[in-house]
Design an enzyme around this catalytic site. Structure first.
Site, PDB file in Angstrom:
ATOM      1  N   CYS A 115       0.812  -1.224   0.000  1.00  0.00           N
ATOM      2  CA  CYS A 115       0.000   0.000   0.000  1.00  0.00           C
ATOM      3  C   CYS A 115       0.844   1.272   0.000  1.00  0.00           C
ATOM      4  O   CYS A 115       0.325   2.355  -0.245  1.00  0.00           O
ATOM      5  CB  CYS A 115      -0.933   0.003   1.202  1.00  0.00           C
ATOM      6  SG  CYS A 115      -1.981  -1.452   1.239  1.00  0.00           S
ATOM      7  N   HIS A 255      -3.474   6.928   2.857  1.00  0.00           N
ATOM      8  CA  HIS A 255      -3.868   5.600   2.386  1.00  0.00           C
ATOM      9  C   HIS A 255      -5.190   5.238   3.052  1.00  0.00           C
ATOM     10  O   HIS A 255      -5.377   5.437   4.253  1.00  0.00           O
ATOM     11  CB  HIS A 255      -2.773   4.590   2.736  1.00  0.00           C
ATOM     12  CG  HIS A 255      -3.184   3.171   2.497  1.00  0.00           C
ATOM     13  ND1 HIS A 255      -3.786   2.775   1.326  1.00  0.00           N
ATOM     14  CD2 HIS A 255      -3.104   2.056   3.275  1.00  0.00           C
ATOM     15  CE1 HIS A 255      -4.064   1.479   1.394  1.00  0.00           C
ATOM     16  NE2 HIS A 255      -3.649   1.020   2.566  1.00  0.00           N
ATOM     17  N   ASN A 285     -10.072  -0.623   0.662  1.00  0.00           N
ATOM     18  CA  ASN A 285      -8.614  -0.504   0.563  1.00  0.00           C
ATOM     19  C   ASN A 285      -8.168  -1.043  -0.803  1.00  0.00           C
ATOM     20  O   ASN A 285      -8.237  -2.248  -1.045  1.00  0.00           O
ATOM     21  CB  ASN A 285      -7.980  -1.302   1.706  1.00  0.00           C
ATOM     22  CG  ASN A 285      -6.459  -1.249   1.691  1.00  0.00           C
ATOM     23  OD1 ASN A 285      -5.845  -0.786   0.735  1.00  0.00           O
ATOM     24  ND2 ASN A 285      -5.845  -1.722   2.769  1.00  0.00           N
TER      25      ASN A 285
HETATM   26  N1  ACO Z   1     -17.768  -9.106  10.482  1.00  0.00           N
HETATM   27  C1  ACO Z   1     -18.125  -9.380  11.740  1.00  0.00           C
HETATM   28  N2  ACO Z   1     -17.218  -9.678  12.707  1.00  0.00           N
HETATM   29  C2  ACO Z   1     -15.927  -9.695  12.355  1.00  0.00           C
HETATM   30  C3  ACO Z   1     -15.495  -9.427  11.043  1.00  0.00           C
HETATM   31  C4  ACO Z   1     -16.480  -9.124  10.086  1.00  0.00           C
HETATM   32  N3  ACO Z   1     -16.174  -8.836   8.808  1.00  0.00           N
HETATM   33  N4  ACO Z   1     -14.147  -9.513  10.999  1.00  0.00           N
HETATM   34  C5  ACO Z   1     -13.724  -9.822  12.232  1.00  0.00           C
HETATM   35  N5  ACO Z   1     -14.807  -9.935  13.058  1.00  0.00           N
HETATM   36  C6  ACO Z   1     -14.824 -10.279  14.466  1.00  0.00           C
HETATM   37  C7  ACO Z   1     -13.580 -10.976  14.927  1.00  0.00           C
HETATM   38  O1  ACO Z   1     -13.671 -12.352  14.685  1.00  0.00           O
HETATM   39  C8  ACO Z   1     -13.576 -10.642  16.415  1.00  0.00           C
HETATM   40  O2  ACO Z   1     -14.428 -11.533  17.063  1.00  0.00           O
HETATM   41  P1  ACO Z   1     -14.002 -12.145  18.484  1.00  0.00           P
HETATM   42  O3  ACO Z   1     -13.877 -10.968  19.401  1.00  0.00           O
HETATM   43  O4  ACO Z   1     -15.142 -13.054  18.787  1.00  0.00           O
HETATM   44  O5  ACO Z   1     -12.687 -12.833  18.242  1.00  0.00           O
HETATM   45  C9  ACO Z   1     -14.209  -9.266  16.485  1.00  0.00           C
HETATM   46  O6  ACO Z   1     -14.877  -9.070  15.216  1.00  0.00           O
HETATM   47  C10 ACO Z   1     -13.224  -8.150  16.696  1.00  0.00           C
HETATM   48  O7  ACO Z   1     -12.113  -8.347  15.842  1.00  0.00           O
HETATM   49  P2  ACO Z   1     -10.923  -7.355  15.840  1.00  0.00           P
HETATM   50  O8  ACO Z   1      -9.846  -7.895  14.928  1.00  0.00           O
HETATM   51  O9  ACO Z   1     -10.515  -6.952  17.220  1.00  0.00           O
HETATM   52  O10 ACO Z   1     -11.599  -6.077  15.191  1.00  0.00           O
HETATM   53  P3  ACO Z   1     -10.943  -4.679  14.970  1.00  0.00           P
HETATM   54  O11 ACO Z   1     -11.753  -3.646  15.638  1.00  0.00           O
HETATM   55  O12 ACO Z   1      -9.473  -4.700  15.217  1.00  0.00           O
HETATM   56  O13 ACO Z   1     -11.148  -4.515  13.392  1.00  0.00           O
HETATM   57  C11 ACO Z   1      -9.917  -4.716  11.364  1.00  0.00           C
HETATM   58  C12 ACO Z   1     -10.595  -5.450  12.514  1.00  0.00           C
HETATM   59  C13 ACO Z   1     -10.980  -3.880  10.663  1.00  0.00           C
HETATM   60  C14 ACO Z   1      -9.331  -5.726  10.413  1.00  0.00           C
HETATM   61  C15 ACO Z   1      -8.821  -3.797  11.949  1.00  0.00           C
HETATM   62  O14 ACO Z   1      -8.007  -4.514  12.812  1.00  0.00           O
HETATM   63  C16 ACO Z   1      -7.969  -3.168  10.882  1.00  0.00           C
HETATM   64  O15 ACO Z   1      -8.432  -2.336  10.107  1.00  0.00           O
HETATM   65  N6  ACO Z   1      -6.664  -3.498  10.860  1.00  0.00           N
HETATM   66  C17 ACO Z   1      -5.756  -2.936   9.885  1.00  0.00           C
HETATM   67  C18 ACO Z   1      -5.988  -3.530   8.547  1.00  0.00           C
HETATM   68  C19 ACO Z   1      -5.135  -2.832   7.543  1.00  0.00           C
HETATM   69  O16 ACO Z   1      -4.919  -1.647   7.636  1.00  0.00           O
HETATM   70  N7  ACO Z   1      -4.619  -3.546   6.601  1.00  0.00           N
HETATM   71  C20 ACO Z   1      -3.738  -2.841   5.714  1.00  0.00           C
HETATM   72  C21 ACO Z   1      -3.568  -3.587   4.564  1.00  0.00           C
HETATM   73  S1  ACO Z   1      -2.425  -2.621   3.689  1.00  0.00           S
HETATM   74  C22 ACO Z   1      -1.611  -3.603   2.563  1.00  0.00           C
HETATM   75  O17 ACO Z   1      -0.434  -3.495   2.445  1.00  0.00           O
HETATM   76  C23 ACO Z   1      -2.420  -4.598   1.742  1.00  0.00           C
END
Ligand code: ACO
Length: 328
Positions: A115, A255, A285
């Site tokens: 990214c 980003h 994203n």
């Molecule tokens: N729908 C419903 N529930 C979900 C989903 C979904 N799509 N995805 C995860 N959950 C659940 C999880 O299983 C978890 O359940 P649990 O508590 O029973 O285990 C709960 O939701 C909370 O999960 P978290 O991972 O704590 O949720 P968080 O608030 O951290 O959000 C997210 C998750 C959106 C992925 C966040 O961590 C994030 O944005 N991280 C960064 C991602 C990113 O920036 N990636 C960059 C990619 S850049 C590149 O180079 C490609």
């Protein structure tokens, strides 16, 4: 030594027509529109059709950037394509774009910084222009992230989309242009964001396909924490190296990975959110494409004015991060 000032001469972008909404995803995995919007800010994303490739969108975005710059393809001397979803492992997608554009005088290669790829490409182009080696360089950020997304994994499949953005970097007058960069990497975090198979370590076999190892694996929480720190400190370093302060920044183009990451990075630095370009609700994203798509939309809609100080900042797999301070 800097012989010339490099700046952005034109911007362009291209996204697929097909929309994948949060409601569509509700029918594919166990998730809800409410969860996706509240945790990420994403409402829909664009998905390329079967048979389409990253180069299709890269070439369209590049054509629009060339038109905006008032240049023809044969005036381009280098094409850099930042992508983690090339059409094929090789040749470079940049070469396929070179042929498509008819850029007969251009060298072409791909750049892999996930990214952050567009910012890395912009820095590379800027160095070529500043040194006098090339006059006009096309920088493209293009990814069809849907091609490496596991649509049975709710933790990742709600996040990503497809698209491309491009800019032409060329010589500008001393009072504007690209003022400073901050680039960095930390390979110890490589496995927070990666595709396990399909490379030299784990070549594709029927087992790797069965185990779904050709899709993105992500440590969501660790990436989130890294992203907030990396974005805020990288933008602060780029602004300081440009000899500016935060109050000089007119527009931030971050980003688009998660609206909460953008909000947290702005809170950490003290940058007001009304200066920030956010379009994650429409595209999710799009990896290397996210910054140049947002930049292009901001330029075309009049959110960015001539002479504005614009800071672009990103983070991604590698791990990598980077920021650019630009007087438009
Ligand atoms: N729908 C419903 N529930 C979900 C989903 C979904 N799509 N995805 C995860 N959950 C659940 C999880 O299983 C978890 O359940 P649990 O508590 O029973 O285990 C709960 O939701 C909370 O999960 P978290 O991972 O704590 O949720 P968080 O608030 O951290 O959000 C997210 C998750 C959106 C992925 C966040 O961590 C994030 O944005 N991280 C960064 C991602 C990113 O920036 N990636 C960059 C990619 S850049 C590149 O180079 C490609």
């Amino acid at each position: 030594m800097t012989l010339h000032r490099a700046g952005i001469l034109g911007t362009g972008s291209a996204v697929p027509e097909t929309i994948l909404s949060n409601q569509d995803l509700e029918n594919m995995v166990e998730t809800t529109d409410e969860w996706i919007v509240s945790r990420t800010g994403i409402r829909e994303r664009r998905i390329a059709k079967p048979g389409e490739a990253t180069s299709d969108y890269a070439a369209s975005a590049a054509e629009r950037a060339l038109a905006a710059a008032g240049l023809s393809a044969d005036e381009i001397e280098l094409i850099l394509c930042a992508t983690i979803t090339p059409d094929m492992l090789f040749p470079a997608t940049a070469c396929i774009v070179q042929d498509r554009l008819g850029a007969t005088k251009a060298a072409a290669y791909d750049l892999s910084a996930a990214c952050t790829g567009f910012i890395y490409g912009l820095a590379t182009a800027s160095a070529f222009v500043e040194s006098g080696m090339y006059k006009n360089v096309l920088v493209i950020g293009a990814d069809l992230v849907s091609r490496i997304t596991d649509y049975t994994d709710r933790a990742t499949c709600v996040l990503f989309g497809d698209g491309a953005g491009a800019v032409v970097v060329g010589r500008v007058s001393e009072d504007k242009g690209i003022l400073a960069f901050d680039l960095g990497s930390d390979g110890s975090g490589a496995k927070n964001l990666y595709v396990p198979a399909g490379g030299s370590l784990n070549p594709a076999t029927s087992e790797t396909v069965e185990q779904r190892l050709h899709f993105i694996r992500m440590g969501g929480r660790d990436t989130f924490k890294f992203a907030v720190k990396a974005m805020s400190s990288s933008m602060e370093r780029a602004i300081a190296s440009a000899g500016l302060s935060l109050s000089d920044v007119d527009v931030l183009v971050p980003h688009q990975a998660n609206v909460r990451i953008i909000e947290a990075a702005c809170e950490r630095t003290g940058l007001p959110l009304d200066k920030v370009i956010i379009n994650i609700d429409k595209y999710g994203n799009t990896s290397a494409a996210s910054i140049p798509i947002a930049l292009d939309e901001a330029v075309r809609s009049g959110r960015i004015h001539p002479s504005d100080v614009c800071v672009c900042v990103g983070f991604g797999g590698g791990l990598t991060w980077g920021a650019a301070a630009i007087r438009m």
